[in-house]
Scaffold this active site. Sequence first.
Site, PDB file in Angstrom:
ATOM      1  N   HIS A   1       0.713  -1.340   0.025  1.00 26.73           N
ATOM      2  CA  HIS A   1       0.030   0.091   0.038  1.00 26.73           C
ATOM      3  C   HIS A   1       0.907   0.945   0.018  1.00 26.73           C
ATOM      4  O   HIS A   1       1.991   1.048   0.610  1.00 26.73           O
ATOM      5  CB  HIS A   1      -0.886   0.050   1.166  1.00 26.73           C
TER       6      HIS A   1
ATOM      7  N   GLU B   1      -4.391   1.789  -6.902  1.00 26.75           N
ATOM      8  CA  GLU B   1      -4.653   2.835  -6.003  1.00 26.75           C
ATOM      9  C   GLU B   1      -3.780   4.042  -6.219  1.00 26.75           C
ATOM     10  O   GLU B   1      -2.648   4.239  -5.571  1.00 26.75           O
ATOM     11  CB  GLU B   1      -4.389   2.396  -4.458  1.00 26.75           C
TER      12      GLU B   1
HETATM   13  P1  13P Z   1      -9.804   5.732   1.104  1.00 29.64           P
HETATM   14  O1  13P Z   1     -11.156   5.033   0.425  1.00 29.64           O
HETATM   15  O2  13P Z   1     -10.075   6.153   2.372  1.00 29.64           O
HETATM   16  O3  13P Z   1      -9.640   6.970   0.044  1.00 29.64           O
HETATM   17  O4  13P Z   1      -8.601   4.771   1.060  1.00 29.64           O
HETATM   18  C1  13P Z   1      -8.505   3.927   0.092  1.00 29.64           C
HETATM   19  C2  13P Z   1      -7.432   2.963   0.443  1.00 29.64           C
HETATM   20  O5  13P Z   1      -6.277   3.013   0.733  1.00 29.64           O
HETATM   21  C3  13P Z   1      -7.664   1.292   0.590  1.00 29.64           C
HETATM   22  O6  13P Z   1      -6.640   0.833   1.051  1.00 29.64           O
END
Ligand code: 13P
Length: 254
Positions: free
Chosen positions: A101, A171
């Site tokens: 992440h 992401e």
């Molecule tokens: P948010 O949905 O709070 O933007 O976070 C996304 C995330 O990092 C999921 O791991």
Amino acid sequence: MVLWIGTSFKMTKSRAEAVAYAARLRSAVGAGIPGVQPFVLPSATALAEVSAMLTAPAVSPVSTVLTGVQNAHWADAGAWTGEISVPQAADAGARIVEIGHSERRAHFGETDATVARKLAATLRHGLIPLLCCGESAEVAARGGSVAFVRAQVAAALDGLPDISRVLLAYEPVWAIGEHGREPRAEEIAAVHRALAAEWGGRVAAVLYGGSVTVRNAAALLEVPGVDGLFVGRAAWDVDGFLTLLETARRATGA
Ligand code: 13P
């Protein structure tokens, strides 16, 4: 087709709060949601209790709720103070191991090299790696998103013989968290098109994450190559998560 809808609690919730969430989720999901695979990644403190509540014996490829960890070490055991190994995570009920992440890459020194080792360890132990990838705002601004994400994923997956259990989560760093910006569907389309073309048939699913809300979820699920959503804030309230699961169920046409 199965849509994967999951949440990471990140560093939120007491054990009692996580258990209350799991209890609501368990009774709402029941024997499962056709076409939807939910998953929850609580803090490690709550993993065993939450897993015991949510992980029923799988009766079909879809839909009991899977649980997992937000990080794990690549070694099986040893002098790694503060870390949790993949076998320890599995022992507490984890089926999914989130890896790479952007918050871990930014604040805890995770690199493509450590991500690759963690991913290999997760596969070695028979768990499901959830590999996160995503570019910064600077990279996106100069048009480098696709190349950056392709390189990040290749660094973790190239050379592995069987990646059929792997989940990818795109992401973009610029979209994540309270300082993130909600994406428009067309802003994530090019990366998803590239990931689907390169890895689509070989991994289990490619998810989108970053400022997903109950309002934008349906549109994001319509982006070609998006097989699910990985959600933070919008799913920390169980009603939000249940709404997202219902949105996914409708998107499958079930
Ligand atoms: P948010 O949905 O709070 O933007 O976070 C996304 C995330 O990092 C999921 O791991």
